[in-house]
Design a protein around this motif. Structure first.
Motif, mmCIF file in Angstrom:
data_model
loop_
_atom_site.group_PDB
_atom_site.id
_atom_site.type_symbol
_atom_site.label_atom_id
_atom_site.label_comp_id
_atom_site.label_asym_id
_atom_site.label_seq_id
_atom_site.Cartn_x
_atom_site.Cartn_y
_atom_site.Cartn_z
ATOM 1 N N ASN A 146 30.705 -46.832 -65.097
ATOM 2 C CA ASN A 146 30.772 -45.505 -65.691
ATOM 3 C C ASN A 146 32.086 -44.845 -65.266
ATOM 4 O OD1 ASN A 146 30.328 -44.530 -63.021
ATOM 5 N ND2 ASN A 146 28.116 -44.709 -63.321
ATOM 6 N N GLU A 147 32.305 -43.631 -65.688
ATOM 7 C CA GLU A 147 33.566 -42.943 -65.374
ATOM 8 C C GLU A 147 33.762 -42.781 -63.868
ATOM 9 O OE1 GLU A 147 36.208 -42.135 -67.382
ATOM 10 O OE2 GLU A 147 35.050 -43.344 -68.785
ATOM 11 N N GLY A 148 32.683 -42.520 -63.136
ATOM 12 C CA GLY A 148 32.791 -42.362 -61.687
ATOM 13 C C GLY A 148 33.254 -43.642 -61.003
ATOM 14 N N ILE A 149 32.659 -44.762 -61.375
ATOM 15 C CA ILE A 149 33.051 -46.054 -60.800
ATOM 16 C C ILE A 149 34.470 -46.395 -61.234
ATOM 17 C CG2 ILE A 149 32.541 -48.532 -60.779
ATOM 18 C CD1 ILE A 149 30.556 -46.763 -59.146
ATOM 19 N N LYS A 150 34.792 -46.143 -62.489
ATOM 20 C CA LYS A 150 36.148 -46.389 -62.980
ATOM 21 C C LYS A 150 37.164 -45.576 -62.175
ATOM 22 C CE LYS A 150 39.057 -45.852 -67.045
ATOM 23 N NZ LYS A 150 39.122 -45.319 -68.417
ATOM 24 N N ASP A 151 36.892 -44.287 -61.962
ATOM 25 C CA ASP A 151 37.801 -43.426 -61.189
ATOM 26 C C ASP A 151 37.951 -43.933 -59.757
ATOM 27 O OD1 ASP A 151 38.092 -41.857 -63.433
ATOM 28 O OD2 ASP A 151 36.766 -40.247 -62.709
ATOM 29 N N LEU A 152 36.835 -44.350 -59.157
ATOM 30 C CA LEU A 152 36.863 -44.886 -57.798
ATOM 31 C C LEU A 152 37.760 -46.109 -57.709
ATOM 32 C CD1 LEU A 152 35.658 -45.098 -54.861
ATOM 33 C CD2 LEU A 152 33.899 -46.559 -55.880
ATOM 34 N N LEU A 153 37.557 -47.059 -58.603
ATOM 35 C CA LEU A 153 38.347 -48.293 -58.572
ATOM 36 C C LEU A 153 39.826 -48.009 -58.849
ATOM 37 C CD1 LEU A 153 35.894 -50.686 -60.439
ATOM 38 C CD2 LEU A 153 36.249 -50.471 -57.972
ATOM 39 N N CYS A 154 40.100 -47.132 -59.809
ATOM 40 C CA CYS A 154 41.500 -46.784 -60.118
ATOM 41 C C CYS A 154 42.176 -46.123 -58.919
ATOM 42 C CB CYS A 154 41.568 -45.854 -61.330
ATOM 43 S SG CYS A 154 41.245 -46.671 -62.894
ATOM 44 N N GLU A 155 41.481 -45.208 -58.284
ATOM 45 C CA GLU A 155 42.033 -44.512 -57.108
ATOM 46 C C GLU A 155 42.333 -45.507 -55.981
ATOM 47 O OE1 GLU A 155 42.752 -40.900 -54.701
ATOM 48 O OE2 GLU A 155 42.177 -40.971 -56.807
ATOM 49 N N LEU A 163 26.866 -52.944 -42.843
ATOM 50 C CA LEU A 163 27.359 -51.582 -42.744
ATOM 51 C C LEU A 163 26.858 -50.735 -43.894
ATOM 52 C CD1 LEU A 163 29.362 -49.642 -41.342
ATOM 53 C CD2 LEU A 163 31.114 -50.546 -42.850
ATOM 54 N N LEU A 164 26.313 -49.596 -43.558
ATOM 55 C CA LEU A 164 25.969 -48.595 -44.551
ATOM 56 C C LEU A 164 26.987 -47.473 -44.440
ATOM 57 C CD1 LEU A 164 22.131 -48.458 -43.915
ATOM 58 C CD2 LEU A 164 23.313 -49.638 -45.763
ATOM 59 N N ALA A 165 27.184 -46.746 -45.530
ATOM 60 C CA ALA A 165 28.208 -45.708 -45.536
ATOM 61 C C ALA A 165 27.977 -44.682 -44.442
ATOM 62 C CB ALA A 165 28.273 -45.030 -46.895
ATOM 63 N N ASP A 166 26.724 -44.334 -44.150
ATOM 64 C CA ASP A 166 26.475 -43.315 -43.129
ATOM 65 C C ASP A 166 26.670 -43.861 -41.722
ATOM 66 O OD1 ASP A 166 24.832 -43.651 -45.321
ATOM 67 O OD2 ASP A 166 23.152 -42.609 -44.472
ATOM 68 N N SER A 167 26.894 -45.148 -41.586
ATOM 69 C CA SER A 167 27.002 -45.712 -40.244
ATOM 70 C C SER A 167 28.438 -46.067 -39.854
ATOM 71 C CB SER A 167 26.102 -46.938 -40.122
ATOM 72 O OG SER A 167 26.509 -47.928 -41.023
ATOM 73 N N GLY A 190 26.294 -44.930 -56.492
ATOM 74 C CA GLY A 190 27.109 -43.942 -57.188
ATOM 75 C C GLY A 190 28.503 -43.791 -56.606
ATOM 76 N N ALA A 191 29.392 -43.287 -57.426
ATOM 77 C CA ALA A 191 30.798 -43.153 -57.047
ATOM 78 C C ALA A 191 30.994 -42.170 -55.901
ATOM 79 C CB ALA A 191 31.626 -42.735 -58.255
ATOM 80 N N ASP A 192 30.263 -41.055 -55.899
ATOM 81 C CA ASP A 192 30.426 -40.072 -54.812
ATOM 82 C C ASP A 192 30.132 -40.699 -53.455
ATOM 83 O OD1 ASP A 192 31.124 -38.103 -56.598
ATOM 84 O OD2 ASP A 192 29.112 -37.214 -56.671
ATOM 85 N N TYR A 193 29.102 -41.502 -53.395
ATOM 86 C CA TYR A 193 28.745 -42.190 -52.149
ATOM 87 C C TYR A 193 29.905 -43.056 -51.668
ATOM 88 C CZ TYR A 193 25.961 -45.074 -48.963
ATOM 89 O OH TYR A 193 25.468 -45.721 -47.867
ATOM 90 N N TRP A 194 30.511 -43.825 -52.587
ATOM 91 C CA TRP A 194 31.585 -44.727 -52.207
ATOM 92 C C TRP A 194 32.885 -44.000 -51.896
ATOM 93 C CZ3 TRP A 194 29.924 -48.679 -50.093
ATOM 94 C CH2 TRP A 194 28.756 -49.282 -50.519
ATOM 95 N N PHE A 195 33.138 -42.871 -52.582
ATOM 96 C CA PHE A 195 34.304 -42.045 -52.213
ATOM 97 C C PHE A 195 34.150 -41.542 -50.787
ATOM 98 C CE2 PHE A 195 35.612 -41.349 -56.758
ATOM 99 C CZ PHE A 195 36.953 -41.649 -56.583
ATOM 100 N N ASN A 196 32.943 -41.071 -50.415
ATOM 101 C CA ASN A 196 32.686 -40.606 -49.044
ATOM 102 C C ASN A 196 32.820 -41.742 -48.037
ATOM 103 O OD1 ASN A 196 32.218 -37.988 -49.914
ATOM 104 N ND2 ASN A 196 30.023 -38.319 -50.137
ATOM 105 N N PHE A 197 32.311 -42.898 -48.387
ATOM 106 C CA PHE A 197 32.407 -44.076 -47.530
ATOM 107 C C PHE A 197 33.875 -44.423 -47.275
ATOM 108 C CE2 PHE A 197 32.200 -48.900 -47.468
ATOM 109 C CZ PHE A 197 31.727 -48.996 -46.176
#
Length: 167
Positions: free
Chosen positions: A70-79, A4-8, A40-47
């Motif tokens: 990084n902060e983006g990955i940290k924020d993603l995991l915390c959320e 699975l890819l995020a766009d799919s 990147g974190a934005d990609y995974w937030f969208n996914f």
């Protein structure tokens, strides 16, 4: 299991609907192959958002070399943890120690530092550490065992066998 890819996510949802699995509310997503967090974190937030729109309760299993934190990955995991998403992280330390040298720092030291950072963010989730033992990395094994014990992480050792050598 599906690749699975995020766009799919739409494609997979439609496929599962056609097989009668549409009403299943729990889904396990295994993210590995290369380094999943390179996107990147934005990609995974969208996914993650796309998965939630489907009404699925996701569980994520991520296999990472832990070099990206990084902060983006940290924020993603915390959320994700704050929303109750079951998240498992696995990592490996293998015989590529000499091959995987980073330009400005030691690969092993970075891996250890990020192992602690991931564990701090994931708190009660256990991290699985896989080590392929060979002559290039056996000297690190004692320290890895001690670090796993300190972090309450699981560790598994695998042996690398040479070409045409008996098992």
């Amino acid at each position: 299991d599906y690749c699975l890819l995020a766009d799919s996510v739409d494609f997979v949802y439609d496929f599962l609907s056609s097989t009668g699995v549409k009403n299943k509310k729990e889904a396990v997503f295994q993210l590995h192959g290369g380094e999943p967090f390179l996107l990147g974190a934005d990609y995974w937030f969208n996914f993650w958002e796309s998965i939630q729109k489907r009404g699925w309760t996701p569980q994520f299993k991520v296999q990472s070399n832990l070099l990206i934190f990084n902060e983006g990955i940290k924020d993603l995991l915390c959320e994700m943890k704050n929303k109750g998403v079951l998240l498992e992280v696995g990592t490996s330390f293998d015989f590529f120690t000499e091959f995987r040298q980073l330009k400005k720092e030691d690969y092993y030291k970075r891996w250890l530092i990020n192992l602690e950072k991931y564990k701090y963010v994931l708190k009660d989730s256990r991290i699985m550490i896989n080590v392929v033992i060979c002559k290039e990395n056996y000297s690190f094994c004692k320290e890895i065992i001690e670090k796993a014990y300190q972090l309450n992480a699981n560790v598994k050792f695998n042996f690398l066998y040479g070409y045409k050598q008996p098992y």
